[in-house]
Design an enzyme around this catalytic site. Structure first.
Site, mmCIF file in Angstrom:
data_model
loop_
_atom_site.group_PDB
_atom_site.id
_atom_site.type_symbol
_atom_site.label_atom_id
_atom_site.label_comp_id
_atom_site.label_asym_id
_atom_site.label_seq_id
_atom_site.Cartn_x
_atom_site.Cartn_y
_atom_site.Cartn_z
ATOM 1 N N ALA A 43 3.054 -2.136 4.195
ATOM 2 C CA ALA A 43 2.965 -1.162 5.288
ATOM 3 C C ALA A 43 2.554 -1.956 6.525
ATOM 4 O O ALA A 43 1.772 -2.897 6.416
ATOM 5 C CB ALA A 43 1.920 -0.114 4.967
ATOM 6 N N ASN B 26 2.617 3.332 11.178
ATOM 7 C CA ASN B 26 1.987 3.828 12.413
ATOM 8 C C ASN B 26 2.504 2.975 13.569
ATOM 9 O O ASN B 26 2.991 1.870 13.356
ATOM 10 C CB ASN B 26 0.457 3.706 12.312
ATOM 11 C CG ASN B 26 0.005 2.274 12.035
ATOM 12 O OD1 ASN B 26 0.233 1.744 10.946
ATOM 13 N ND2 ASN B 26 -0.598 1.646 13.005
ATOM 14 N N TYR C 267 -8.664 -10.085 3.113
ATOM 15 C CA TYR C 267 -9.873 -9.328 3.471
ATOM 16 C C TYR C 267 -10.695 -8.898 2.257
ATOM 17 O O TYR C 267 -11.810 -8.405 2.408
ATOM 18 C CB TYR C 267 -9.531 -8.122 4.357
ATOM 19 C CG TYR C 267 -8.597 -7.101 3.748
ATOM 20 C CD1 TYR C 267 -9.011 -6.237 2.752
ATOM 21 C CD2 TYR C 267 -7.281 -7.003 4.185
ATOM 22 C CE1 TYR C 267 -8.154 -5.292 2.208
ATOM 23 C CE2 TYR C 267 -6.412 -6.074 3.656
ATOM 24 C CZ TYR C 267 -6.853 -5.216 2.660
ATOM 25 O OH TYR C 267 -5.991 -4.306 2.117
ATOM 26 N N GLU C 268 -10.151 -9.070 1.057
ATOM 27 C CA GLU C 268 -10.944 -8.763 -0.139
ATOM 28 C C GLU C 268 -11.941 -9.887 -0.430
ATOM 29 O O GLU C 268 -12.781 -9.751 -1.309
ATOM 30 C CB GLU C 268 -10.022 -8.537 -1.337
ATOM 31 C CG GLU C 268 -9.233 -7.242 -1.224
ATOM 32 C CD GLU C 268 -8.160 -7.105 -2.287
ATOM 33 O OE1 GLU C 268 -8.485 -6.634 -3.387
ATOM 34 O OE2 GLU C 268 -6.999 -7.484 -2.025
ATOM 35 N N HIS D 128 -5.453 -9.403 -1.032
ATOM 36 C CA HIS D 128 -5.479 -9.635 0.415
ATOM 37 C C HIS D 128 -6.606 -10.591 0.774
ATOM 38 O O HIS D 128 -7.626 -10.640 0.092
ATOM 39 C CB HIS D 128 -5.719 -8.313 1.154
ATOM 40 C CG HIS D 128 -4.751 -7.232 0.819
ATOM 41 N ND1 HIS D 128 -4.896 -6.427 -0.293
ATOM 42 C CD2 HIS D 128 -3.614 -6.825 1.447
ATOM 43 C CE1 HIS D 128 -3.882 -5.560 -0.330
ATOM 44 N NE2 HIS D 128 -3.095 -5.788 0.707
ATOM 45 N N HIS E 265 -3.885 0.794 -4.457
ATOM 46 C CA HIS E 265 -3.304 -0.308 -5.225
ATOM 47 C C HIS E 265 -3.795 -0.200 -6.671
ATOM 48 O O HIS E 265 -5.002 -0.212 -6.917
ATOM 49 C CB HIS E 265 -3.757 -1.665 -4.664
ATOM 50 C CG HIS E 265 -3.077 -2.059 -3.390
ATOM 51 N ND1 HIS E 265 -2.063 -2.988 -3.344
ATOM 52 C CD2 HIS E 265 -3.257 -1.653 -2.126
ATOM 53 C CE1 HIS E 265 -1.672 -3.128 -2.086
ATOM 54 N NE2 HIS E 265 -2.382 -2.337 -1.330
ATOM 55 N N SER F 81 0.833 -1.209 0.000
ATOM 56 C CA SER F 81 0.000 0.000 0.000
ATOM 57 C C SER F 81 0.864 1.254 0.000
ATOM 58 O O SER F 81 1.744 1.398 0.849
ATOM 59 C CB SER F 81 -0.866 0.061 1.259
ATOM 60 O OG SER F 81 -1.767 -0.994 1.274
ATOM 61 N N HIS G 94 -6.293 4.030 7.428
ATOM 62 C CA HIS G 94 -5.618 3.713 6.166
ATOM 63 C C HIS G 94 -4.909 4.933 5.578
ATOM 64 O O HIS G 94 -3.894 4.798 4.904
ATOM 65 C CB HIS G 94 -6.639 3.147 5.166
ATOM 66 C CG HIS G 94 -6.024 2.561 3.925
ATOM 67 N ND1 HIS G 94 -5.055 1.575 3.952
ATOM 68 C CD2 HIS G 94 -6.231 2.823 2.610
ATOM 69 C CE1 HIS G 94 -4.699 1.267 2.710
ATOM 70 N NE2 HIS G 94 -5.397 2.015 1.885
ATOM 71 N N MET H 26 -1.330 -7.075 7.097
ATOM 72 C CA MET H 26 -2.394 -7.928 6.556
ATOM 73 C C MET H 26 -2.003 -8.578 5.220
ATOM 74 O O MET H 26 -2.867 -8.855 4.389
ATOM 75 C CB MET H 26 -3.669 -7.092 6.359
ATOM 76 C CG MET H 26 -4.152 -6.379 7.602
ATOM 77 S SD MET H 26 -5.502 -5.257 7.232
ATOM 78 C CE MET H 26 -5.635 -4.327 8.760
ATOM 79 N N SER H 27 -0.718 -8.798 5.026
ATOM 80 C CA SER H 27 -0.304 -9.312 3.705
ATOM 81 C C SER H 27 1.000 -10.087 3.798
ATOM 82 O O SER H 27 1.458 -10.448 4.881
ATOM 83 C CB SER H 27 -0.137 -8.142 2.732
ATOM 84 O OG SER H 27 0.982 -7.369 3.117
HETATM 85 N N1 HPA Z 1 -2.258 -3.109 11.682
HETATM 86 C C1 HPA Z 1 -2.452 -3.940 10.663
HETATM 87 N N2 HPA Z 1 -2.073 -3.671 9.423
HETATM 88 C C2 HPA Z 1 -1.472 -2.494 9.205
HETATM 89 C C3 HPA Z 1 -1.245 -1.577 10.216
HETATM 90 C C4 HPA Z 1 -1.668 -1.899 11.532
HETATM 91 O O1 HPA Z 1 -1.517 -1.131 12.496
HETATM 92 N N3 HPA Z 1 -0.616 -0.505 9.660
HETATM 93 C C5 HPA Z 1 -0.458 -0.796 8.345
HETATM 94 N N4 HPA Z 1 -0.981 -1.988 8.071
#
Ligand code: HPA
Length: 292
Positions: free
Chosen positions: A117, A244, A89-90, A87, A65, A34, A258, A220-221
């Site tokens: 990320a 983050n 989650y899609e 992903h 994306h 991402s 996001h 998540m990937s």
């Molecule tokens: N958690 C899960 N996936 C993420 C995060 C997070 O804090 N930041 C970027 N992708």
């Protein structure tokens, strides 16, 4: 039985279709996370093929994306780049979202670079740090959601592949050397990535648990792609951009979102691209690679 579009023959047909659409014969594969699609824009003489035009390919649905393969050369090395990944989650089955790895292998790819990320669990990590993945924890796998679940076609790889060497030691060493030469050591980390299915971000209790479990960053990937790539005998190297710091404290007012993930990508994109491209420039041909 493999699901429609996922058999050995169908993966090969997809690879052959792509090879007939481009002159590039990639030995390096890159998966952009991402906000890191800019990596694909570094390719010389780029040739773009939209996922929606590729037989058997899933479609990318996530904001940030692009949803296309880019072929070209990076520092003289023939590359294929996924600008946008798939992903859990899609809503795709995990076998479907990892299909591009097998297609890469059929096209001749030997080494895969993956970026993502991630949220920083390690308290020493800062936003903008780049973490080399040393290892992973496959949380969906604990519940049986592993991309290799189902019948094993031995032509893809062995039934029970080893994962203690998932992240190539030499490539990790090369990353450290290159980062030090580029003056990036201050924001370079090496750690353990844990993958969750998402799309909801983690609760405070979940973050505390993941940190105690030994993970340094959460996302998540990536892991499902690495498992399939290793099963197929390709070398893997992966980087997390810490977008983050996760919330671990019940008094905190911070909230993961996001937009901050995409913003961190914009801030560090240039350095991340430089690190990956400098590593690609120094890659040796992998003589141990056996194609399917
Ligand atoms: N958690 C899960 N996936 C993420 C995060 C997070 O804090 N930041 C970027 N992708």
């Amino acid at each position: 039985m493999y699901a429609p579009g996922e058999s050995y023959e169908e993966c090969r047909a997809t690879a052959d279709w792509l090879l007939s659409s481009t002159q590039v014969r990639p030995t390096v594969g890159i998966v952009c996370g991402s906000g890191m699609g800019g990596l694909a824009e570094m390719l010389k003489d780029p040739q773009v093929i939209k996922y929606s035009d590729i037989p058997n390919f899933p479609r990318s649905t996530v904001h940030g994306h692009a949803g296309q393969l880019v072929f070209g050369t990076l520092k003289g090395k023939p590359c294929v780049c996924m600008q946008g990944r798939f992903h859990l989650y899609e809503g795709y089955p995990v076998q479907k979202i990892t299909l591009p790895m097998r297609v890469f292998k059929f096209m001749g790819v030997e080494t895969i670079f993956l970026t993502n990320a991630a949220g920083g669990l390690n308290q020493d990590y800062k936003v903008g740090d780049i973490m080399i993945l040393k290892d992973h924890i496959n949380m969906p796998g604990f519940a049986g959601n592993n991309p290799l679940v189902g019948p094993n076609d031995d032509r893809f790889g062995v039934r029970f592949p080893c994962m203690s060497d998932a992240y190539d030691r030499e490539l990790r060493q090369l990353a450290q050397e290159v980062a030090s030469e580029l003056g990036y050591s201050d924001f370079l980390q090496e750690g353990v990535y844990v993958m969750l299915g998402g799309p909801s971000f983690e609760t405070i209790a979940e973050c505390r648990m993941l940190h105690k479990m030994g993970a340094d960053a959460v996302g998540m990937s990536t892991i499902h792609e690495v498992i399939v790539a290793r099963h197929a005998g390709m070398r893997c190297f992966a980087l997390s951009l810490i977008s983050n710091r996760v919330v671990m404290d019940y008094d905190s007012q911070e909230k993961a979102n996001h937009e901050e993930v995409l913003e961190a990508g914009r801030l560090r994109a240039e350095q991340l691209q430089k690190l990956v491209s400098s590593m690609v420039a120094r890659l040796e041909h992998n003589n141990n690679n056996n194609s399917f």
